[in-house]
Design an enzyme around this catalytic site. Structure first.
Site, PDB file in Angstrom:
ATOM      1  N   HIS A  58     -58.379 132.100 103.968  1.00 59.90           N
ATOM      2  CA  HIS A  58     -59.034 132.727 105.138  1.00 59.90           C
ATOM      3  C   HIS A  58     -60.488 132.977 104.901  1.00 59.90           C
ATOM      4  CE1 HIS A  58     -58.861 135.214 108.892  1.00 59.90           C
ATOM      5  NE2 HIS A  58     -59.880 135.892 108.122  1.00 59.90           N
ATOM      6  N   GLU A  59     -60.772 133.713 103.482  1.00 60.07           N
ATOM      7  CA  GLU A  59     -62.002 133.849 103.226  1.00 60.07           C
ATOM      8  C   GLU A  59     -63.024 132.594 102.910  1.00 60.07           C
ATOM      9  OE1 GLU A  59     -63.222 136.776 103.917  1.00 60.07           O
ATOM     10  OE2 GLU A  59     -61.513 137.755 104.140  1.00 60.07           O
ATOM     11  N   HIS A  62     -64.107 131.337 106.382  1.00 63.18           N
ATOM     12  CA  HIS A  62     -65.498 131.945 106.854  1.00 63.18           C
ATOM     13  C   HIS A  62     -66.671 131.533 105.856  1.00 63.18           C
ATOM     14  CE1 HIS A  62     -63.556 134.864 109.336  1.00 63.18           C
ATOM     15  NE2 HIS A  62     -62.731 135.474 108.506  1.00 63.18           N
ATOM     16  N   ASP A 134     -60.974 139.601 113.488  1.00 66.19           N
ATOM     17  CA  ASP A 134     -62.292 138.545 113.792  1.00 66.19           C
ATOM     18  C   ASP A 134     -62.255 138.260 115.136  1.00 66.19           C
ATOM     19  OD1 ASP A 134     -62.339 138.326 111.072  1.00 66.19           O
ATOM     20  OD2 ASP A 134     -61.085 136.550 110.936  1.00 66.19           O
TER      21      ASP A 134
END
Length: 240
Positions: A58-59, A62, A134
């Site tokens: 997930h990070e 980003h 988000d």
């Protein structure tokens, strides 16, 4: 601003004292900033291997998308160490004080926000509720673009937000505004158009650079935190 700066310095001093240091350095100031903004590190919070892997991708999603967009702030660091209510975080570091943001900057900001959810779906064939914040942030930005900042050609240079702010009083004063059902529908359509276009842009970036996504996520799983100088030059190069 002075109050925030004083709080930051006081927090950094406490961190230095706990570490038996005689002076406050950049490490303490950075930790103080992260703590004030995101909450205290929670290394004791146990994540199973699957949750940790999902957080890493997930990070990484980003970070990858932000790095590949032209109009985003430079990446500062990416971490999967839980902090506050967050399981991980991707930090950017503005190069200068900003008093406004352009349409391109806002669109790229939304695109970067989409990267986490897309990475989860691409790698695991599923996604979690971790993207709730988000989605809220992206929708908030897109709606302001449409209703307050005149960044929708369809709605135009008209303030159609649900609240009107009066700037010429000693305090903020708000009053409700009514808009037609047709205008409300057009606003929703424009917000969705912005979100969908940003989502498609982010997905294209991640699919094109899937190898970099995997490499970054694996590095996060190994080291937990990566700083800007540890990113590869390929990751930092922007694309359209």
């Amino acid at each position: 601003m002075l109050f925030r700066s004083a709080n930051l310095i006081n927090e950094a001093a406490l961190i230095a004292a706990r570490g038996d240091k005689k002076a406050v350095g950049m490490e303490e100031l950075e930790e103080a900033r992260d703590k004030v903004r995101w909450g205290r590190e929670r290394r004791s919070r146990a994540l199973d291997e699957h949750d940790k892997k999902v957080t890493a991708y997930h990070e990484a999603g980003h970070a990858l998308v932000m790095a590949k967009c032209k109009h985003t702030e430079p990446l500062h660091k990416v971490t999967i160490i839980p902090r506050g209510m967050y399981l991980g975080a991707t930090f950017q570091l503005p190069e200068k004080d900003k008093y406004s943001e352009s349409k391109n900057q806002l669109l790229d900001q939304i695109t970067g926000i989409m990267g986490g959810r897309i990475a989860e779906e691409l790698i695991f064939g599923d996604f979690t509720s971790g993207a709730a914040g988000d989605i809220m942030q992206a929708t908030h930005i897109a709606r302001k673009m449409v209703t307050e900042w005149g960044m929708s050609t369809k709605i135009g240079m008209v303030n159609v937000s649900s609240h009107e702010q009066h700037m010429f009083l000693g305090r903020d004063l708000f009053k409700g505004r009514e808009i037609s059902e047709q205008t409300a529908r057009e606003i929703d359509e424009e917000v969705r158009r912005i979100i969908d276009a940003s989502y498609a842009h982010a997905r294209n970036i991640i699919e094109t650079h899937k190898d970099k996504l995997i490499a970054l996520a694996e590095a996060l799983l190994e080291f937990e935190t990566l700083r800007s100088e540890e990113h590869t030059s390929e990751l930092q190069s922007p694309c359209n």
